[in-house]
Design a protein around this motif. Sequence first.
Motif: not given
Length: 372
Positions: A56-63, A351-367
């Motif tokens: 972090e913060s170059t690569l995030l958990t769930g990337d 990228s998906s935030d692992r603290r949430k479900s896969f789809f609700s945690g998708i970080r759209w700005n990191r696609l």
Amino acid sequence: MKIPFLGKKRRQISGVTGPVNAVKEWINSILFAAIAATLIRWMVISLYVIPSGSMESTLLTGDFVLVSKLHYGARTPVTPLQVPLSHQTIIGTKTPSYLDWIQLPQYRLPGLGKVKRNDIIIFNTPVELDKPVDLREYWIKRCIALPGDFIYISHKQVYVNDQLARKADFVQYLYFIKTKRHLSSAFFEKNGFRNPVNYTSPGCEGYAVYATPEKVNQLTTVLPSYIQSVEPVEDEVGIRHTRIYPWNAAFSWTKDNFGPVKVPERGMTIQINETNITLYGFLIERYEGKRDVKLTRNECWINDQQIYEYTFNKNYYFAMGDNRDQSCDSRLIGFIPEDHIVGKAVLVLLSSDRRKSFFSGIRWNRLFHSID
């Protein structure tokens, strides 16, 4: 007069063999797809998931990171008896996916170039000595120093060949923020700080946070009414840290004050003495391909012959995580042998935030986010 019967028989045979051919075609298609995927994964590109916050913060958990094998050249397999498209265990189980009965010599195919400083590299960790090289756990770090470089760290600042190393844009450190009042986790989340740790003592409210210097400066500038002081947290000089390479009481190095030390390169010759055995003996014993190595405090024996100098057969690298105070890297595990390097990280596919479900945690700005 028996022609109609023969025709009927032929139609019956045709009706039986049709489904068999279809099954064969499906099996052939699946085998072809598996072979093609295996070859692509081995020679061209692979997908890896970031499991921790060490980059972090170059690569995030769930990337989900695409790693190019073309940049440095693909490695030939050391362990041929393994289930395709698996690593260590069969997907979804804890069953080993390989047999180490056969171990082949490893070679590297020609690549587009060499490892460069500041490349983000995927490698097999050199500390899992109970597994074959190509089946050790994958780690991802930033290459800081190349073979032959001198590196040292002074008060968190990294120097390579006596020059201040170029910082990545998103390098993080550990800070203690002393506040004038209680701040909620939502406050930190809103301002881009992940997982603050609250420390409370009489008359003092504070938080330990991992952040970039720019982010901390921005916080103190924008919200001076909340912040009393901000100090970087640094390991105390002179106190021995047993987890720091080279794991010896004679060296009082810390993760914030480390070295100086030279990164070994192919053809580099060292004298055999107590200091060099402490710094490099582990490499000679484990990674140089020598079968019978015996080390004492100031002596080295190879194949029952005492040697007084040693010339390295391999290149090595020094790598660190961008989240400098929350990374297990070369400051702890030592140098990375060249045959452990898998490839170069080139793109965050999603990228998906692992603290949430896969789809609700998708970080759209990191696609399809490029990696630098």
